[in-house]
Motif scaffolding. Structure first.
Motif, PDB file in Angstrom:
ATOM      1  N   LEU A  35      55.333   1.009  11.296  1.00 58.46           N
ATOM      2  CA  LEU A  35      55.053   2.252  10.601  1.00 58.46           C
ATOM      3  C   LEU A  35      55.669   3.402  11.374  1.00 58.46           C
ATOM      4  CD1 LEU A  35      51.312   1.549   9.782  1.00 58.46           C
ATOM      5  CD2 LEU A  35      53.258   1.317   8.258  1.00 58.46           C
ATOM      6  N   ASP A  36      56.742   3.928  10.845  1.00 57.63           N
ATOM      7  CA  ASP A  36      57.399   5.081  11.454  1.00 57.63           C
ATOM      8  C   ASP A  36      57.100   6.305  10.610  1.00 57.63           C
ATOM      9  OD1 ASP A  36      58.625   4.000  13.689  1.00 57.63           O
ATOM     10  OD2 ASP A  36      60.378   3.357  12.550  1.00 57.63           O
ATOM     11  N   TYR A  37      56.685   7.345  11.285  1.00 59.42           N
ATOM     12  CA  TYR A  37      56.416   8.599  10.595  1.00 59.42           C
ATOM     13  C   TYR A  37      57.428   9.623  11.067  1.00 59.42           C
ATOM     14  CZ  TYR A  37      52.102   6.202   9.507  1.00 59.42           C
ATOM     15  OH  TYR A  37      51.196   5.282   9.062  1.00 59.42           O
ATOM     16  N   PRO A  38      57.772  10.569  10.211  1.00 59.57           N
ATOM     17  CA  PRO A  38      58.770  11.561  10.620  1.00 59.57           C
ATOM     18  C   PRO A  38      58.255  12.401  11.792  1.00 59.57           C
ATOM     19  CG  PRO A  38      57.728  12.218   8.563  1.00 59.57           C
ATOM     20  CD  PRO A  38      57.239  10.829   8.888  1.00 59.57           C
ATOM     21  N   GLU A  39      59.187  12.861  12.598  1.00 60.23           N
ATOM     22  CA  GLU A  39      58.810  13.724  13.711  1.00 60.23           C
ATOM     23  C   GLU A  39      58.178  14.993  13.143  1.00 60.23           C
ATOM     24  OE1 GLU A  39      60.874  16.080  17.393  1.00 60.23           O
ATOM     25  OE2 GLU A  39      61.807  14.243  16.654  1.00 60.23           O
ATOM     26  N   ALA A  40      57.082  15.391  13.727  1.00 62.15           N
ATOM     27  CA  ALA A  40      56.339  16.542  13.208  1.00 62.15           C
ATOM     28  C   ALA A  40      57.093  17.841  13.469  1.00 62.15           C
ATOM     29  CB  ALA A  40      54.963  16.602  13.844  1.00 62.15           C
ATOM     30  N   GLN A  41      57.181  18.644  12.434  1.00 61.74           N
ATOM     31  CA  GLN A  41      57.721  20.000  12.516  1.00 61.74           C
ATOM     32  C   GLN A  41      56.583  20.933  12.141  1.00 61.74           C
ATOM     33  OE1 GLN A  41      60.972  20.657  13.450  1.00 61.74           O
ATOM     34  NE2 GLN A  41      61.121  18.440  13.761  1.00 61.74           N
ATOM     35  N   TYR A  42      56.317  21.928  12.964  1.00 58.69           N
ATOM     36  CA  TYR A  42      55.152  22.780  12.759  1.00 58.69           C
ATOM     37  C   TYR A  42      55.561  24.177  12.305  1.00 58.69           C
ATOM     38  CZ  TYR A  42      52.696  19.055  15.141  1.00 58.69           C
ATOM     39  OH  TYR A  42      52.176  17.836  15.477  1.00 58.69           O
ATOM     40  N   SER A  72      45.877  17.602   3.749  1.00 57.84           N
ATOM     41  CA  SER A  72      46.030  16.196   3.365  1.00 57.84           C
ATOM     42  C   SER A  72      47.396  15.642   3.753  1.00 57.84           C
ATOM     43  CB  SER A  72      45.773  16.020   1.875  1.00 57.84           C
ATOM     44  OG  SER A  72      46.727  16.723   1.123  1.00 57.84           O
ATOM     45  N   TYR A  73      47.361  14.344   4.005  1.00 58.03           N
ATOM     46  CA  TYR A  73      48.540  13.546   4.324  1.00 58.03           C
ATOM     47  C   TYR A  73      48.581  12.412   3.305  1.00 58.03           C
ATOM     48  CZ  TYR A  73      48.372  15.930   8.844  1.00 58.03           C
ATOM     49  OH  TYR A  73      48.353  16.879   9.833  1.00 58.03           O
ATOM     50  N   PRO A  74      49.200  12.634   2.144  1.00 59.36           N
ATOM     51  CA  PRO A  74      49.137  11.631   1.070  1.00 59.36           C
ATOM     52  C   PRO A  74      49.710  10.267   1.456  1.00 59.36           C
ATOM     53  CG  PRO A  74      50.042  13.697   0.260  1.00 59.36           C
ATOM     54  CD  PRO A  74      49.921  13.835   1.736  1.00 59.36           C
ATOM     55  N   LYS A  75      50.799  10.214   2.217  1.00 57.29           N
ATOM     56  CA  LYS A  75      51.402   8.922   2.577  1.00 57.29           C
ATOM     57  C   LYS A  75      50.501   8.117   3.505  1.00 57.29           C
ATOM     58  CE  LYS A  75      56.175  10.152   1.848  1.00 57.29           C
ATOM     59  NZ  LYS A  75      57.521  10.262   2.419  1.00 57.29           N
ATOM     60  N   MET A  76      49.662   8.810   4.259  1.00 58.82           N
ATOM     61  CA  MET A  76      48.757   8.124   5.193  1.00 58.82           C
ATOM     62  C   MET A  76      47.353   7.989   4.627  1.00 58.82           C
ATOM     63  SD  MET A  76      49.914   9.893   8.696  1.00 58.82           S
ATOM     64  CE  MET A  76      51.554  10.526   8.798  1.00 58.82           C
ATOM     65  N   LYS A  77      47.135   8.545   3.449  1.00 62.43           N
ATOM     66  CA  LYS A  77      45.830   8.517   2.793  1.00 62.43           C
ATOM     67  C   LYS A  77      44.745   9.074   3.714  1.00 62.43           C
ATOM     68  CE  LYS A  77      47.051   4.753  -0.227  1.00 62.43           C
ATOM     69  NZ  LYS A  77      46.839   3.397  -0.643  1.00 62.43           N
ATOM     70  N   ALA A  78      45.015  10.277   4.238  1.00 66.48           N
ATOM     71  CA  ALA A  78      44.088  10.910   5.177  1.00 66.48           C
ATOM     72  C   ALA A  78      44.010  12.405   4.887  1.00 66.48           C
ATOM     73  CB  ALA A  78      44.551  10.682   6.602  1.00 66.48           C
TER      74      ALA A  78
END
Length: 187
Positions: A35-42, A72-78
């Protein structure tokens, strides 16, 4: 009679021995799920509420009542739920409620790690909780200036709590929550 049995067993087992000596090549599994998630950009988030903070640009923020937010984080369901409460001489009650909310998960939790946060320059003081195990929430925090403002945050996944399965997503969102807490400033 004994010779017949020996011959019988020999004729019966020799084909198995001969056939079992082949080198059967079995394909290796390609890999485990990664599970790779994109690098966070704030980006900075501000509105009419008495505080501002940085938020992951991939997250979707929705304002709730009384300066509360759902991130919300739809791809992570959180979803991270933020709650704001003004301090009116009730700081001890607010602190007790925030701590009680965290320690209600002790039944399912394997461990609860506390990380104090102090930023006297911005007058932001609080606690970050990492809840390990199959609890309903894996990360929670509260921050306050001890005089006017009090903010709590907690993350919930829309899946059965299984820490091993959601650990990559929980770790990603935990980093976002810590960033939110550390960049929070009062207006």
């Amino acid at each position: 009679m004994l010779q017949k049995k020996i011959i019988y067993y020999t004729l019966f087992f020799i084909p198995f021995l001969v056939l079992s000596c082949k080198d059967n090549v079995l394909p290796k599994p390609s890999s485990y799920l990664r599970l790779d998630y994109p690098e966070a950009q704030y980006a900075n988030f501000e509105n009419n509420c008495p505080f501002a903070f940085e938020i992951n640009e991939k997250a979707i923020i929705k304002a709730d009542k009384d300066c509360g937010f759902s991130i919300s984080y739809p791809k992570m369901k959180a979803t991270i739920y933020l709650t704001y409460k003004p301090v009116n001489g009730n700081i001890n009650n607010l602190l007790r409620d925030a701590q009680k909310l965290t320690y209600e998960h002790v039944i399912k939790a394997d461990d609860i790690l506390e990380q104090p946060y102090l930023n006297p320059e911005k007058k932001v003081y609080g606690m970050f909780y990492q809840v390990n195990g199959n609890a309903a929430t894996n990360s929670q925090f509260y921050v306050t200036d001890s005089a006017k403002h009090f903010v709590t945050g907690s993350v919930y996944f829309y899946a059965k709590p299984n820490f091993d399965s959601i650990m990559p997503a929980a770790s990603y969102i935990k980093n976002d929550m810590q960033r939110l807490m550390e960049t929070l400033k009062w207006k």
